[in-house]
Structure formats: structure tokens, C-alpha cells
Design a protein around this motif. Structure first.
Motif, PDB file in Angstrom:
ATOM      1  N   GLN A 231       0.963  -1.658  -0.452  1.00  0.00           N
ATOM      2  CA  GLN A 231      -0.607  -0.252   0.130  1.00  0.00           C
ATOM      3  C   GLN A 231       0.939   1.263  -0.012  1.00  0.00           C
ATOM      4  O   GLN A 231       0.351   2.168  -1.039  1.00  0.00           O
ATOM      5  CB  GLN A 231      -0.781  -0.361   1.185  1.00  0.00           C
ATOM      6  N   ILE A 232       2.239   1.070   0.731  1.00  0.00           N
ATOM      7  CA  ILE A 232       2.660   2.600   0.226  1.00  0.00           C
ATOM      8  C   ILE A 232       3.345   2.340  -0.691  1.00  0.00           C
ATOM      9  O   ILE A 232       3.121   3.259  -1.491  1.00  0.00           O
ATOM     10  CB  ILE A 232       4.156   1.752   1.532  1.00  0.00           C
ATOM     11  N   PHE A 233       3.882   1.029  -1.727  1.00  0.00           N
ATOM     12  CA  PHE A 233       4.294   1.523  -2.742  1.00  0.00           C
ATOM     13  C   PHE A 233       3.437   2.008  -3.982  1.00  0.00           C
ATOM     14  O   PHE A 233       3.237   2.911  -5.196  1.00  0.00           O
ATOM     15  CB  PHE A 233       5.134   0.892  -3.343  1.00  0.00           C
ATOM     16  N   LEU A 234       1.940   1.569  -3.710  1.00  0.00           N
ATOM     17  CA  LEU A 234       0.634   1.911  -4.372  1.00  0.00           C
ATOM     18  C   LEU A 234      -0.231   3.017  -3.898  1.00  0.00           C
ATOM     19  O   LEU A 234      -0.339   3.779  -5.468  1.00  0.00           O
ATOM     20  CB  LEU A 234      -0.059   0.415  -5.188  1.00  0.00           C
ATOM     21  N   ILE A 235       0.152   3.190  -3.054  1.00  0.00           N
ATOM     22  CA  ILE A 235      -0.954   4.308  -2.219  1.00  0.00           C
ATOM     23  C   ILE A 235      -0.537   5.675  -2.575  1.00  0.00           C
ATOM     24  O   ILE A 235      -0.031   6.390  -2.814  1.00  0.00           O
ATOM     25  CB  ILE A 235      -2.102   4.235  -1.880  1.00  0.00           C
ATOM     26  N   THR A 236       0.305   5.330  -1.045  1.00  0.00           N
ATOM     27  CA  THR A 236       0.982   7.159  -0.201  1.00  0.00           C
ATOM     28  C   THR A 236       1.678   7.653  -1.157  1.00  0.00           C
ATOM     29  O   THR A 236       1.747   8.091  -1.322  1.00  0.00           O
ATOM     30  CB  THR A 236       1.713   6.238   1.063  1.00  0.00           C
ATOM     31  N   ILE A 237       3.100   6.808  -2.123  1.00  0.00           N
ATOM     32  CA  ILE A 237       3.972   7.448  -2.610  1.00  0.00           C
ATOM     33  C   ILE A 237       3.238   8.108  -4.523  1.00  0.00           C
ATOM     34  O   ILE A 237       3.658   9.694  -3.908  1.00  0.00           O
ATOM     35  CB  ILE A 237       5.173   6.031  -2.834  1.00  0.00           C
ATOM     36  N   PRO A 238       2.628   7.193  -4.745  1.00  0.00           N
ATOM     37  CA  PRO A 238       2.094   7.741  -5.775  1.00  0.00           C
ATOM     38  C   PRO A 238       0.890   8.914  -5.176  1.00  0.00           C
ATOM     39  O   PRO A 238       1.206  10.434  -6.424  1.00  0.00           O
ATOM     40  CB  PRO A 238       1.472   6.562  -6.674  1.00  0.00           C
ATOM     41  N   SER A 239       0.232   9.098  -4.686  1.00  0.00           N
ATOM     42  CA  SER A 239      -0.617  10.097  -4.135  1.00  0.00           C
ATOM     43  C   SER A 239       0.275  11.301  -4.085  1.00  0.00           C
ATOM     44  O   SER A 239      -0.559  12.262  -3.815  1.00  0.00           O
ATOM     45  CB  SER A 239      -1.802   9.896  -2.699  1.00  0.00           C
ATOM     46  N   ILE A 240       1.982  11.034  -3.128  1.00  0.00           N
ATOM     47  CA  ILE A 240       2.031  12.669  -2.827  1.00  0.00           C
ATOM     48  C   ILE A 240       3.463  12.808  -3.401  1.00  0.00           C
ATOM     49  O   ILE A 240       3.735  13.692  -3.539  1.00  0.00           O
ATOM     50  CB  ILE A 240       2.179  11.999  -1.554  1.00  0.00           C
ATOM     51  N   ALA A 241       3.616  12.138  -5.064  1.00  0.00           N
ATOM     52  CA  ALA A 241       4.056  12.242  -5.964  1.00  0.00           C
ATOM     53  C   ALA A 241       4.233  13.899  -5.997  1.00  0.00           C
ATOM     54  O   ALA A 241       5.044  14.354  -6.811  1.00  0.00           O
ATOM     55  CB  ALA A 241       4.208  11.406  -7.128  1.00  0.00           C
ATOM     56  N   PRO A 242       3.056  14.549  -6.559  1.00  0.00           N
ATOM     57  CA  PRO A 242       3.346  15.998  -7.326  1.00  0.00           C
ATOM     58  C   PRO A 242       3.958  16.533  -5.546  1.00  0.00           C
ATOM     59  O   PRO A 242       4.949  17.432  -5.980  1.00  0.00           O
ATOM     60  CB  PRO A 242       1.589  16.646  -6.765  1.00  0.00           C
ATOM     61  N   VAL A 243       3.816  16.653  -4.919  1.00  0.00           N
ATOM     62  CA  VAL A 243       4.276  17.492  -3.681  1.00  0.00           C
ATOM     63  C   VAL A 243       6.193  17.737  -3.630  1.00  0.00           C
ATOM     64  O   VAL A 243       7.217  17.469  -3.790  1.00  0.00           O
ATOM     65  CB  VAL A 243       4.379  16.996  -2.260  1.00  0.00           C
ATOM     66  N   ILE A 244       6.106  15.775  -3.886  1.00  0.00           N
ATOM     67  CA  ILE A 244       7.430  15.729  -3.908  1.00  0.00           C
ATOM     68  C   ILE A 244       8.071  16.060  -4.783  1.00  0.00           C
ATOM     69  O   ILE A 244       9.656  16.628  -4.989  1.00  0.00           O
ATOM     70  CB  ILE A 244       7.592  13.947  -4.126  1.00  0.00           C
ATOM     71  N   ILE A 245       7.562  16.121  -6.248  1.00  0.00           N
ATOM     72  CA  ILE A 245       8.243  16.570  -7.664  1.00  0.00           C
ATOM     73  C   ILE A 245       8.819  18.202  -7.436  1.00  0.00           C
ATOM     74  O   ILE A 245       9.760  18.710  -7.748  1.00  0.00           O
ATOM     75  CB  ILE A 245       7.126  16.287  -9.043  1.00  0.00           C
ATOM     76  N   ILE A 246       7.592  19.071  -7.005  1.00  0.00           N
ATOM     77  CA  ILE A 246       7.696  20.280  -6.599  1.00  0.00           C
ATOM     78  C   ILE A 246       9.217  20.987  -5.861  1.00  0.00           C
ATOM     79  O   ILE A 246       9.808  21.224  -5.680  1.00  0.00           O
ATOM     80  CB  ILE A 246       6.535  20.904  -6.057  1.00  0.00           C
ATOM     81  N   PHE A 247       8.925  20.391  -5.086  1.00  0.00           N
ATOM     82  CA  PHE A 247       9.689  19.439  -3.612  1.00  0.00           C
ATOM     83  C   PHE A 247      11.032  19.611  -4.646  1.00  0.00           C
ATOM     84  O   PHE A 247      12.705  20.882  -4.149  1.00  0.00           O
ATOM     85  CB  PHE A 247      10.072  19.331  -2.947  1.00  0.00           C
ATOM     86  N   LEU A 248      11.551  18.389  -5.618  1.00  0.00           N
ATOM     87  CA  LEU A 248      12.012  17.960  -6.108  1.00  0.00           C
ATOM     88  C   LEU A 248      13.233  18.901  -7.305  1.00  0.00           C
ATOM     89  O   LEU A 248      14.406  19.644  -7.697  1.00  0.00           O
ATOM     90  CB  LEU A 248      12.064  16.372  -6.714  1.00  0.00           C
ATOM     91  N   ILE A 249      11.998  19.768  -7.799  1.00  0.00           N
ATOM     92  CA  ILE A 249      12.680  20.610  -8.753  1.00  0.00           C
ATOM     93  C   ILE A 249      13.310  21.723  -7.790  1.00  0.00           C
ATOM     94  O   ILE A 249      14.846  22.478  -8.844  1.00  0.00           O
ATOM     95  CB  ILE A 249      11.110  21.463  -9.015  1.00  0.00           C
ATOM     96  N   LEU A 250      12.695  22.267  -6.777  1.00  0.00           N
ATOM     97  CA  LEU A 250      13.070  23.318  -5.728  1.00  0.00           C
ATOM     98  C   LEU A 250      14.882  22.828  -5.376  1.00  0.00           C
ATOM     99  O   LEU A 250      15.936  23.664  -5.393  1.00  0.00           O
ATOM    100  CB  LEU A 250      12.491  23.730  -4.699  1.00  0.00           C
ATOM    101  N   GLY A 251      15.198  22.085  -5.327  1.00  0.00           N
ATOM    102  CA  GLY A 251      16.575  21.060  -4.876  1.00  0.00           C
ATOM    103  C   GLY A 251      17.092  21.389  -5.952  1.00  0.00           C
ATOM    104  O   GLY A 251      18.129  21.599  -6.271  1.00  0.00           O
ATOM    105  N   VAL A 252      17.002  20.810  -7.300  1.00  0.00           N
ATOM    106  CA  VAL A 252      17.822  21.026  -8.935  1.00  0.00           C
ATOM    107  C   VAL A 252      18.186  22.144  -8.811  1.00  0.00           C
ATOM    108  O   VAL A 252      19.649  22.240  -9.582  1.00  0.00           O
ATOM    109  CB  VAL A 252      17.562  19.897  -9.754  1.00  0.00           C
ATOM    110  N   GLY A 253      17.426  23.698  -8.925  1.00  0.00           N
ATOM    111  CA  GLY A 253      17.628  24.701  -8.666  1.00  0.00           C
ATOM    112  C   GLY A 253      18.525  25.283  -8.008  1.00  0.00           C
ATOM    113  O   GLY A 253      19.072  26.302  -7.968  1.00  0.00           O
ATOM    114  N   ASN A 254      18.516  24.779  -6.909  1.00  0.00           N
ATOM    115  CA  ASN A 254      19.713  24.675  -5.528  1.00  0.00           C
ATOM    116  C   ASN A 254      21.479  23.965  -5.597  1.00  0.00           C
ATOM    117  O   ASN A 254      22.094  24.217  -4.819  1.00  0.00           O
ATOM    118  CB  ASN A 254      19.236  24.348  -4.274  1.00  0.00           C
TER     119      ASN A 254
END
Lengths: 330, 295
Positions: A231-254
Motif C-alpha cells: 500500500q505504501i508503494f501503490l497508494i501513499t507514494i503515488p498520491s504524494i508524488a506531485p508534492v515530491i516533484i515540486i520539492f525536487l524541482i526546487l532542489g535541482v535549482g539549488n
């Protein structure tokens, strides 16, 4: 639901005037009418212009040979001399390697760590336990890097440091190691200290995102026989993926911002000369050259180089994320 | 919910990991606290881990007796208090003005603000500006450095924009001016936001050692965190000993060591934050979310 506002601001454009023939007031007239509000705004705008915009204009220092006493205008133009000096300096590749490697390490370890913590905390059913763990792990975020570096020195100390003590007890080493004077260990120490400081606080956002997931998804999954792990891999992680990606973008810019305070403080102990080959990054170099050695123009050029690359990286990362169709900053 | 074997193993592993993480986070603080209460000469023998072996208050006595440290503490408190109040005042006022509809040049103001979030001149041009403005080596600079935070302004503005219109309207009918509405109505109902942002601002100012390190030369204006860097930095111990009188005397008596003094000063510098932390926790979790999700 947004409802139309009834509060009329003096000077706000009124689209339904009482008399049809009344002309709309001009910009400056409206400005004068709303002087109350404008006077709340203008001091801060003035502050930003002085302390943010004048220094931006000051990056032109990079193209001059600046003399602090002669002033900006009297200093002669030297074109791209300082940039060429930086690119050709013997430290250039070392600094670039350190900056990029430290950044990538921080991103690789420091970025997923709060996500993993949030996922783990989400599995905790005992609310009291969860709150205790959160309270403890948030604390280091509020402690200054000065104190954190002091704690690191104390833990890693040769005489009576806890790390050496533990390793000696376990017979993993036969005499105390002076961890901070071995350049090769520096990256690991730096990255660990950073994770230690921010893992708890960083997890707040992800916990909030997890809290927003529809519980029905989990119920359905467990009816289908999915284990919690699945459930962690099939529900939780995909559900929070947009938040993860936004923070990843910020990280790459830094990515060119490998850290400054932490590196400066962790190398400040005894042997910063020894650690230099692994610890010098663009920001510490700018500080060293500009503030310590007072080579203002050279340091400005170095800093400008960093800013330009950083903005480019942020744009590229954002563009890529948008192409992938997940999320974007703009 | 029924758990199978795998789930139970997973849950057990998670609990163990979380306990371990909490311990790793907590222990360095605890150990430093213990060392700060232990005789320095005894600590250097090693093995002081969970409890003081030779309990003493001597380390703290020195910290509090030392004029330089006391002065640094005073500067830190003054800077944090004045800086937080000023920053909150101007940032909130700024945000309130911008939260009004129909403000002339509003878009222009916002663009000016947002640009500063992504671009800056960098350390050196800023240093040169501060130097030329004669703000170098002044207490005023310590207070106004970073006074207007665009980030906080946006959070304030979002909050103000959601306040019901009726609230302000009724005050205006009762004869309040726009400033009166702000101070007597809007600010009092903004308690949670003000508390959160004040906390972050105050912690930032309290912990800031770098600005004073670069922009302050006068030893009487150095805050505690900046002084702590000098105390931790073993390279300057010689200077330290000559500067700190009571410390030098105790070194002669051979009970206090550099490390003991470091730990005691660290605890003194951190204590205020640890004390207010439990009371403010409920605010900052919310505040952290407002802040980060805006990104």
C-alpha cells in the motif's frame, strides 16, 4: 466561494458610478485618494529597492576593478577579466567538483530522508508515540548551525567523543579516529549533519500531503489483499508524488548551492586547511575571496556565475517536470 | 484491522527505526548538557555519557560571570526582540496594504517583490552597499537586516485577503480610520499567523551568527552565536583565554576546560529556544505548511 466585496476602497476603480457622466479618476488621482494604503506599502517597497535592487545593480562590480574607497563610479571597467581569472584558476575544477558532488549527495540523501520518515510515521498507530518522535525530530531545525557544529565536534571528538567511544566498545576500531581531520570523511559528516538537522521538519509537508489521501483507497487495497508494504508503494507514494516533484524541482535549482553556513562552521574547527580540497564550494570561495581577502570584484564575478547557472538549472528542471506532465512551479 | 506476519514485521521494524532516530536526535543534546554539568578535567578522561560523573556548576558560573558573554547575550536578546517586532510590523502593514483590491500599482509592487525571491546581488555587492551606507558595525543594521521578508508578506496577505469584509466595515462605520482598522481589528484577529511568523523570524535572528560575523567589528555588538563560533573554534582559544578573565583563572585552577565552557555556552545559547518550543509547536506545524505549500 468568492463573493463580491462590498468594502469600497477610496480611489478603487468604480465601474458603476452614481452618475453616468462621472469620469473615472486618473492613476495619480486614485493614488492620492488611497494614500492611507499606499503609505503602508511604500516604506517596504523603498526598503526592497535599497537592500535588494541596489545590490543587484551592484553585480556590475564583477566587470570592474572595484576599489572600496574610490567608490563604484570611479572604479575602472575591466570586462570579463575576473570571470576568466576564475575559470583559469587552479581551484576552479576542485570547487566545481566539490559544489556539485556535495549538492548531489545532499539531494540524494537529504531529499528522500524526510519522505521516508513521513512514510514511517504514517504507519505508526500509537498517537502518543508518533507525537513524541515528531517533537524530538523537529527540534534540531530550530537550533543554530553554530550549536549543531559544536554538537558534531563533541560527538566526533578524539578524547571522549561518543562515536569513538561506541566504536571502541564494539571493538570496531582499536584507537580513536580523528574524524574531522580526514578530508575523505568530510562529505559524509556534512551530509549526515544536514539530514540530522532537517529530517523531522522536512517531513511535515509530506505528512500533511499523506493526511489528505482518501482513506477509501487504503480500505479498497486491503480488501484486495495488499499488504501495508504494498500500500505504501501503490497508494501513499503515488498520491504524494506531485508534492515530491515540486520539492525536487526546487532542489535541482539549488544544485550550485551546496551549503554555506554548515560548511563554514564544520571546517572552522582545527584543520580547515586540510579539509579545503573537499570542503571548498562556490559560496565559501566567494566569502573567502570577497570578505576575507577583500577581492570584491573577483568574488562578485564568482557569485554571479553561480546565480546565472542556478537560474538556468531551475528553468531546465521546471521545463522537464512540465513535459513529464506532473507538476510545475509556474 | 487484521495484520499478517509481513505487516507486523514491517511495523516492528518501523518502531525500532523511529526509536533509534529519536535517540540519535536527542542524545547529542543530552550528552552536551551532561558535559556542561561535569567537571572539565574529569570529562577529558572520557566516558561521560549519560550522567555527570563529577557534578559541578562551575562551567555555568564562568559563563554567567564573564562580561563579554553577558554583553553578547544582551545584544542577542535586544536584536531578536527589536528585529522581530519591526519585521512583523512593517511586513504585516505592507501585506495589509497589498491585500486591498483596487490598489494602484499593485501588480508592479508584486513583481518587484517576487523578483527578489529569485535574484539577488549576492554577498559582495550587499556588503559594499552596507559599507557605503555607513551601516557597517552598527546595531541598527543587525536589526534591519532582512527586515522585509517577501515570503512572510505573501503569507500575511493570503490571510488578510480571507478576512470577512463585514469585520472591517463595521469598524469603519464606528469611525475607525484605515490605520485604526488595521491596528485595532485586523492585527488582533491575526494572532495565529503573527505568532507563527514571529517564531520563525525570532528563531532566525537568534540563531544568526553570520551577519554579525561579516558586518560587525565592535566586540561590544557581537551576539552570542557569533561569540560561540569563536569559543568553539579551537584556533582562537588562545585569544579567548586572554579575553575572558574568569575563564583564564579557572584554567589555572585546572577544573574547567575549553570543551566544558563550549558546552555550557552552547546550552545557554540554545535554552531559550528549547523553553519556548513546546508552547509554540502547535503554531509552527501549521505555519510550516502555509509556507511550504505556497511554493
Amino acid at each position: 466561494m468568492k463573493t463580491a466585496r462590498s468594502t469600497r476602497i477610496p480611489g478603487a476603480a468604480v465601474h458603476a458610478p452614481k452618475r453616468a457622466e462621472q469620469r473615472e479618476p486618473g492613476v495619480w488621482q486614485r493614488f492620492a485618494q488611497q494614500w492611507d494604503y499606499q503609505s503602508m506599502i511604500l516604506p517596504s517597497i523603498l526598503f526592497l529597492i535599497i537592500f535588494s535592487y541596489i545590490p543587484m545593480w551592484g553585480v556590475l562590480l564583477a566587470f570592474k576593478e572595484y576599489d572600496l574607497f574610490a567608490g563604484f563610479a570611479a572604479s575602472p571597467w575591466v570586462g570579463t577579466l575576473h570571470f576568466r581569472m576564475f575559470f583559469e584558476s587552479p581551484e576552479f575544477w576542485l570547487i566545481m567538483r566539490n559544489t556539485i558532488c556535495i549538492s548531489l549527495l545532499k539531494l540524494a540523501v537529504g531529499f528522500p530522508a524526510p519522505i521516508v520518515l513521513a512514510l514511517m510515521l504514517n504507519e505508526v498507530a500509537n498517537m502518543a508515540f508518533k507525537r513524541v518522535v515528531q517533537t524530538i525530530t523537529y527540534i534540531p531545525h530550530f537550533i543554530s548551525w553554530v550549536v549543531v557544529s559544536g554538537l558534531v565536534f563533541s560527538m566526533l571528538a578524539v578524547d571522549g567523543g561518543a562515536v569513538n567511544g561506541l566504536l571502541l566498545q564494539l571493538s570496531l576500531i582499536d584507537r580513536p579516529v580523528n574524524w574531522l581531520s580526514v578530508p575523505e570523511y568530510f562529505w559524509a559528516i556534512l551530509v549526515s549533519a544536514g539530514v540530522w538537522k532537517e529530517i523531522g521538519f522536512g517531513s511535515i509537508v509530506y505528512l500533511a500531503a499523506i493526511a489528505g489521501i482518501d482513506p477509501a483507497l487504503y480500505e479498497a487495497a486491503s480488501l484486495d489483499g495488499a499488504s501495508r508494504f504494498k500500500q505504501i508503494f501503490l497508494i501513499t507514494i503515488p498520491s504524494i508524488a506531485p508534492v515530491i516533484i515540486i520539492f525536487l524541482i526546487l532542489g535541482v535549482g539549488n544544485i550550485l548551492h551546496a551549503g554555506f553556513e554548515d560548511i563554514l562552521l564544520l571546517t572552522q574547527n582545527l584543520n580547515n586547511g586540510i579539509l579545503m580540497p573537499y570542503a571548498e564550494v562556490i559560496d565559501t570561495y566567494v566569502y573567502q575571496m570577497g570578505i576575507i581577502n577583500q577581492r570584491y570584484s573577483y568574488a562578485t564575478a564568482t557569485g554571479l556565475f553561480k546565480s546565472v547557472i542556478s537560474v538556468l538549472l531551475l528553468l531546465i528542471a521546471n521545463y522537464t517536470a512540465r513535459k513529464l506532465g506532473k507538476a510545475s512551479l509556474w | 484491522m487484521k495484520l499478517n506476519v509481513y505487516d507486523r514485521t514491517l511495523r516492528a521494524a518501523i518502531y525500532v527505526l523511529l526509536v533509534l532516530l529519536s535517540f540519535l536526535t536527542f542524545y547529542p543534546f543530552w550528552n552536551s548538557l551532561v558535559i556542561s554539568f561535569n567537571t572539565g578535567s574529569d570529562t577529558s578522561l572520557g566516558g561521560v555519557t549519560f550522567w555527570p560523573r563529577e557534578f559541578t556548576l562551575e562551567n555555568y558560573r564562568i559563563v554567567f560571570q564573564e562580561d563579554a558573554i553577558f554583553q553578547a547575550y544582551l545584544i542577542t536578546i535586544l536584536r531578536t526582540a527589536a528585529g522581530t517586532v519591526l519585521s512583523m510590523f512593517f511586513t504585516a502593514l505592507f501585506a495589509y496594504g497589498l491585500s486591498k483590491r483596487g490598489i494602484v500599482f499593485k501588480k508592479f509592487y508584486m513583481i518587484l517583490c517576487v523578483i527578489t525571491m529569485y535574484f539577488s546581488g549576492g554577498l559582495i555587492p550587499y556588503f559594499v552597499l552596507v559599507y557605503q551606507m555607513k551601516l557597517y558595525d552598527t546595531f541598527a543594521f543587525l536589526v534591519i537586516h532582512g527586515m522585509i521578508s517577501v515570503y512572510n508578506m505573501i503569507i500575511f496577505r493570503t490571510f488578510f485577503a480571507e478576512l470577512p469584509d463585514g469585520l472591517e466595515e463595521s469598524a469603519r462605520i464606528d469611525g475607525c480610520s484605515n490605520y485604526g482598522v488595521f491596528f485595532r481589528i485586523v492585527l488582533p484577529v491575526s494572532g495565529p499567523v503573527v505568532a507563527t511568523l514571529s517564531l520563525f523570524t525570532a528563531v532566525g535572528l537568534w540563531n544568526d551568527w553570520f551577519t554579525p560575523a561579516v558586518f560587525i567589528n565592535d566586540p561590544n555588538l557581537i551576539p552570542l552565536q557569533t561569540m560561540l563560533v569563536q569559543i568553539i573554534n579551537a584556533g582562537t582559544t588562545a585569544t579567548l583565554v586572554s579575553n575572558l578573565n574568569s575563564y583564564a583563572q579557572s584554567m589555572v585552577q585546572n577544573t574547567v576546560t575549553v570543551k566544558a565552557l563550549q558546552m555550557a555556552t552552547m546550552m545557554v545559547a540554545t535554552l531559550p529556544i528549547l523553553l519556548v518550543y513546546p508552547f509554540l509547536q502547535k503554531y509552527f506545524v501549521k505555519g510550516a505548511l502555509v509556507g511550504s505549500l505556497k511554493e
